[in-house]
Design a protein around this motif. Structure first.
Motif, PDB file in Angstrom:
ATOM      1  N   GLU A 143       0.677  -1.306   0.031  1.00 48.69           N
ATOM      2  CA  GLU A 143       0.081  -0.113   0.258  1.00 48.69           C
ATOM      3  C   GLU A 143       0.886   1.354  -0.009  1.00 48.69           C
ATOM      4  OE1 GLU A 143      -3.241   0.189   0.072  1.00 48.69           O
ATOM      5  OE2 GLU A 143      -3.846  -1.718  -0.266  1.00 48.69           O
ATOM      6  N   PRO A 144       0.301   2.201  -0.579  1.00 50.35           N
ATOM      7  CA  PRO A 144       1.207   3.616  -0.422  1.00 50.35           C
ATOM      8  C   PRO A 144       1.434   4.043   0.994  1.00 50.35           C
ATOM      9  CG  PRO A 144      -0.796   3.723  -1.972  1.00 50.35           C
ATOM     10  CD  PRO A 144      -0.822   2.533  -1.328  1.00 50.35           C
ATOM     11  N   VAL A 145       2.362   4.642   1.245  1.00 53.44           N
ATOM     12  CA  VAL A 145       2.648   4.977   2.833  1.00 53.44           C
ATOM     13  C   VAL A 145       2.511   6.526   2.776  1.00 53.44           C
ATOM     14  CG1 VAL A 145       4.108   3.195   3.093  1.00 53.44           C
ATOM     15  CG2 VAL A 145       5.286   5.171   2.138  1.00 53.44           C
ATOM     16  N   THR A 146       2.372   6.903   3.984  1.00 53.16           N
ATOM     17  CA  THR A 146       2.130   8.344   4.524  1.00 53.16           C
ATOM     18  C   THR A 146       3.320   9.104   4.311  1.00 53.16           C
ATOM     19  OG1 THR A 146       0.519   7.716   6.194  1.00 53.16           O
ATOM     20  CG2 THR A 146       1.425  10.050   6.344  1.00 53.16           C
ATOM     21  N   CYS A 147       3.141  10.217   3.534  1.00 57.19           N
ATOM     22  CA  CYS A 147       4.131  10.980   2.999  1.00 57.19           C
ATOM     23  C   CYS A 147       4.706  11.681   4.251  1.00 57.19           C
ATOM     24  CB  CYS A 147       3.616  12.153   1.925  1.00 57.19           C
ATOM     25  SG  CYS A 147       4.740  13.348   1.705  1.00 57.19           S
ATOM     26  N   THR A 148       5.991  11.625   4.303  1.00 60.43           N
ATOM     27  CA  THR A 148       6.718  12.252   5.618  1.00 60.43           C
ATOM     28  C   THR A 148       6.966  13.814   5.405  1.00 60.43           C
ATOM     29  OG1 THR A 148       8.953  11.582   4.607  1.00 60.43           O
ATOM     30  CG2 THR A 148       7.744   9.960   6.058  1.00 60.43           C
ATOM     31  N   THR A 149       6.973  14.288   4.186  1.00 64.58           N
ATOM     32  CA  THR A 149       7.207  15.631   4.266  1.00 64.58           C
ATOM     33  C   THR A 149       5.831  16.339   4.584  1.00 64.58           C
ATOM     34  OG1 THR A 149       8.317  15.108   2.106  1.00 64.58           O
ATOM     35  CG2 THR A 149       7.492  17.401   2.469  1.00 64.58           C
ATOM     36  N   CYS A 150       4.494  15.836   4.405  1.00 63.72           N
ATOM     37  CA  CYS A 150       3.364  16.677   4.618  1.00 63.72           C
ATOM     38  C   CYS A 150       2.596  15.876   5.733  1.00 63.72           C
ATOM     39  CB  CYS A 150       2.469  16.707   3.616  1.00 63.72           C
ATOM     40  SG  CYS A 150       1.794  15.310   2.822  1.00 63.72           S
ATOM     41  N   GLY A 151       3.109  14.847   6.198  1.00 59.64           N
ATOM     42  CA  GLY A 151       2.566  14.137   7.174  1.00 59.64           C
ATOM     43  C   GLY A 151       1.196  13.543   6.901  1.00 59.64           C
ATOM     44  N   GLY A 152       0.920  13.246   5.527  1.00 62.12           N
ATOM     45  CA  GLY A 152      -0.284  12.796   5.062  1.00 62.12           C
ATOM     46  C   GLY A 152      -1.409  13.721   4.658  1.00 62.12           C
ATOM     47  N   HIS A 153      -1.171  15.063   5.088  1.00 58.94           N
ATOM     48  CA  HIS A 153      -2.056  16.397   4.807  1.00 58.94           C
ATOM     49  C   HIS A 153      -2.331  16.649   3.336  1.00 58.94           C
ATOM     50  CE1 HIS A 153      -3.013  16.736   9.209  1.00 58.94           C
ATOM     51  NE2 HIS A 153      -1.648  16.713   9.169  1.00 58.94           N
ATOM     52  N   GLY A 154      -1.261  16.364   2.550  1.00 60.67           N
ATOM     53  CA  GLY A 154      -1.173  16.561   1.287  1.00 60.67           C
ATOM     54  C   GLY A 154      -0.861  18.260   1.178  1.00 60.67           C
ATOM     55  N   GLN A 155      -0.558  19.052   1.943  1.00 60.91           N
ATOM     56  CA  GLN A 155      -0.204  20.418   2.108  1.00 60.91           C
ATOM     57  C   GLN A 155       0.831  20.639   3.200  1.00 60.91           C
ATOM     58  OE1 GLN A 155      -2.199  22.704   0.163  1.00 60.91           O
ATOM     59  NE2 GLN A 155      -3.212  20.877  -0.457  1.00 60.91           N
ATOM     60  N   VAL A 156       1.715  21.395   2.856  1.00 64.64           N
ATOM     61  CA  VAL A 156       3.014  21.909   3.577  1.00 64.64           C
ATOM     62  C   VAL A 156       2.655  23.317   3.795  1.00 64.64           C
ATOM     63  CG1 VAL A 156       4.456  20.240   2.812  1.00 64.64           C
ATOM     64  CG2 VAL A 156       4.187  22.304   1.706  1.00 64.64           C
ATOM     65  N   ARG A 157       2.936  23.928   5.251  1.00 72.08           N
ATOM     66  CA  ARG A 157       2.752  25.294   5.610  1.00 72.08           C
ATOM     67  C   ARG A 157       3.986  26.076   5.329  1.00 72.08           C
ATOM     68  NH1 ARG A 157      -1.410  27.413   8.277  1.00 72.08           N
ATOM     69  NH2 ARG A 157      -2.411  25.224   8.390  1.00 72.08           N
ATOM     70  N   MET A 158       3.821  27.123   4.772  1.00 70.99           N
ATOM     71  CA  MET A 158       5.287  28.060   4.900  1.00 70.99           C
ATOM     72  C   MET A 158       4.940  29.262   5.116  1.00 70.99           C
ATOM     73  SD  MET A 158       6.291  27.049   0.737  1.00 70.99           S
ATOM     74  CE  MET A 158       7.545  28.409   0.819  1.00 70.99           C
ATOM     75  N   GLN A 159       5.939  29.771   5.913  1.00 72.82           N
ATOM     76  CA  GLN A 159       5.739  30.775   6.879  1.00 72.82           C
ATOM     77  C   GLN A 159       6.132  32.180   5.898  1.00 72.82           C
ATOM     78  OE1 GLN A 159       4.394  30.656   9.656  1.00 72.82           O
ATOM     79  NE2 GLN A 159       4.315  33.165  10.262  1.00 72.82           N
ATOM     80  N   GLN A 160       5.233  33.139   5.675  1.00 72.57           N
ATOM     81  CA  GLN A 160       5.594  34.581   4.711  1.00 72.57           C
ATOM     82  C   GLN A 160       5.488  35.482   5.613  1.00 72.57           C
ATOM     83  OE1 GLN A 160       3.864  34.438   1.077  1.00 72.57           O
ATOM     84  NE2 GLN A 160       5.001  32.737   0.178  1.00 72.57           N
ATOM     85  N   GLY A 161       6.338  36.068   6.113  1.00 70.26           N
ATOM     86  CA  GLY A 161       6.158  37.051   7.217  1.00 70.26           C
ATOM     87  C   GLY A 161       5.353  36.766   8.244  1.00 70.26           C
TER      88      GLY A 161
END
Length: 373
Positions: free
Chosen positions: A158-176
Motif C-alpha cells: 500500500e502507499p505509505v504516508t508522506c513524511t514531508t506533509c504528514g499525510g495532509h497533502g499540504q505543507v505550511r510555509m511562513q511568509q512574514g
C-alpha cells in the motif's frame, strides 16, 4: 474608539448562515490583504477588523454570546484561542491563499483530478448523416490499472504516508506575519507516496488501453457537430471522475450532392436539344429518383427546387430542399452529319440573331456602347 458591529464589518445580516459568513470574509480578506496592499495602513487595519469579526462570528459559542451581549460578551484578544474557532478561520484562510498564490485549499484532503476529455474524428457518408446510424469506434485511453486499482503500488503493498506533509497533502510555509499552505511537492497533494511501484503501470495508477464503444449517430447531423459520451474519456487521478469523449462528425465528399445546412445542391447536365425544346429528366434524390419537367428555352444555370427533398437537421422541424442546377452540355465527338446540321442551324439563326440569342445580342450592344460605337 468604539468598535463597529461585526455583522456590519462583514456586510451581512444578523441571521446570515455559516457559508454566507465565510464567503463575506473571504471576499473582504482578499480585497484588504496586506500582500495586495503593501504600505496601505488603512487596508491593514481593515483586514485586522475583518479577521476579528470572522473569528467571533464563525464560532457558534462566541457568536451566541456576541448576539446576546455585544462586544462585552466576547474577548476579541482571545478569539481563536479555542481549537474550533481557529480551525474554521484557518480553513477559510487557506482557501484565500489558494486563490492568491495558486495553491489548493483544504487540509488533509488528497487532491483529485478529473480525467482528460478526448476527441474522436468520425467520418460519415451523406446518407449516414441524413438517416442516422450506429457505429463502433476503437479509441486509445488511459484507464485505471487493474493490478493496483489505481494506487500505483505493487500488489500486496500500500502507499505509505508522506513524511514531508504528514499525510495532509499540504505543507505550511511562513511568509512574514502569515502562514501559507501549499501543495506538498513530494506527494503532489495525495498525502501518500508509493515505495514499491506497480510493475504493470510503473506507479502511474493508469495504463494505456484501447476500448471499443458503440456510438449512436442521430439523423441530420452536419459537418462539425459533436456527440458527447459522458465518462468515456480518460480515468481520473486519485479517484477523480473520468473525462468525456467528444465524437466530432466529418462528412465525406459525395459524388452527386453538396450539402448547405439542410439543403442539398446538385448539377444536372442536360442536352442542347432538351434545353431548347424542353422535356422531362430524372433527378436523383436521397429517397430515389424524381422527375422534373424542363420548359422550353431553359438556360444554363437555371435552378429547379424540389421542396422537402433535402435533409431534416437534428434541430429542424422539416427537411430542407434539393436545388438542381441545370448545366447545358455542349455535344462532343460529332459526326459529319451532326456538324452539317449545326452549320445549317447556325446560318438560319444568324438571320434573326437578336431573336434567337437575346443575351448575346444584349452583351454585344453593351460592348458597342462601351467603346462608343
Amino acid at each position: 474608539m468604539s468598535k463597529r458591529d461585526y455583522y456590519e464589518v462583514l456586510g451581512i445580516a444578523k441571521g446570515a448562515s455559516d457559508d454566507e459568513i465565510k464567503k463575506a470574509f473571504r471576499k473582504l480578506a482578499m480585497k484588504h490583504h496586506p500582500d495586495r496592499n503593501q504600505g496601505d495602513k488603512a487596508s491593514e487595519e481593515r483586514f485586522k477588523e475583518v479577521k476579528e469579526a470572522y473569528e467571533v462570528l464563525s464560532d457558534g459559542n462566541k457568536r451566541a454570546a456576541y448576539d446576546q451581549y455585544g462586544h462585552a460578551g466576547v474577548n476579541p484578544s482571545m478569539a481563536g484561542a479555542g481549537g474550533a474557532g481557529f480551525g474554521d478561520f484557518a480553513d477559510a484562510f487557506s482557501d484565500i491563499f489558494g486563490d492568491i498564490f495558486g495553491g489548493a485549499g483544504g487540509r488533509g484532503r488528497p487532491q483529485v483530478y478529473r480525467g482528460a476529455d478526448l476527441r474522436y474524428n468520425l467520418e460519415l457518408s451523406l446518407e449516414e448523416a441524413a438517416r442516422g446510424t450506429e457505429t463502433k469506434i476503437r479509441i486509445p485511453v488511459l484507464t485505471e490499472c487493474e493490478q493496483c486499482h489505481g494506487s500505483g503500488a505493487k500488489p500486496g503493498t500500500e502507499p505509505v504516508t508522506c513524511t514531508t506533509c504528514g499525510g495532509h497533502g499540504q505543507v505550511r510555509m511562513q511568509q512574514g506575519f502569515f502562514s501559507v499552505q501549499q501543495t506538498c511537492p513530494r506527494c503532489h497533494g495525495s498525502g501518500r507516496v508509493v515505495a514499491d511501484l506497480c510493475t504493470h503501470c510503473h506507479g502511474e495508477g493508469r495504463v494505456k488501453q484501447h476500448k471499443t464503444l458503440s456510438v449512436r449517430i442521430p439523423s441530420g447531423v452536419d459537418e462539425g457537430d459533436r456527440i458527447r459520451l459522458a465518462g468515456e474519456g480518460e480515468s481520473g487521478i486519485n479517484g477523480g471522475p473520468s473525462g468525456d469523449l467528444y465524437v466530432q462528425v466529418h462528412l465525406r465528399q459525395h459524388p452527386v450532392f453538396t450539402r448547405d445546412h439542410n439543403d442539398l445542391h446538385c448539377e444536372m447536365p442536360i442536352s442542347f436539344s432538351t434545353a431548347a425544346l424542353g422535356g422531362e429528366i430524372g433527378i436523383p434524390t436521397l429517397d430515389g429518383q424524381a422527375t422534373i419537367k424542363i420548359p422550353t428555352e431553359t438556360q444554363s444555370g437555371k435552378v429547379f427546387r424540389l421542396r422537402g427533398k433535402g435533409i431534416k437537421g437534428v434541430r429542424s422541424n422539416a427537411p430542407g430542399d434539393l436545388h438542381c442546377h441545370m448545366v447545358v452540355e455542349t455535344p462532343i465527338n460529332l459526326t459529319d452529319r451532326q456538324k452539317e446540321l449545326l452549320r445549317e442551324f447556325e446560318e438560319i439563326s444568324r438571320s434573326h440573331e437578336g431573336r434567337h440569342n437575346p443575351r448575346a445580342q444584349g452583351f454585344m450592344d453593351k460592348v458597342k456602347a462601351f467603346f462608343g460605337q
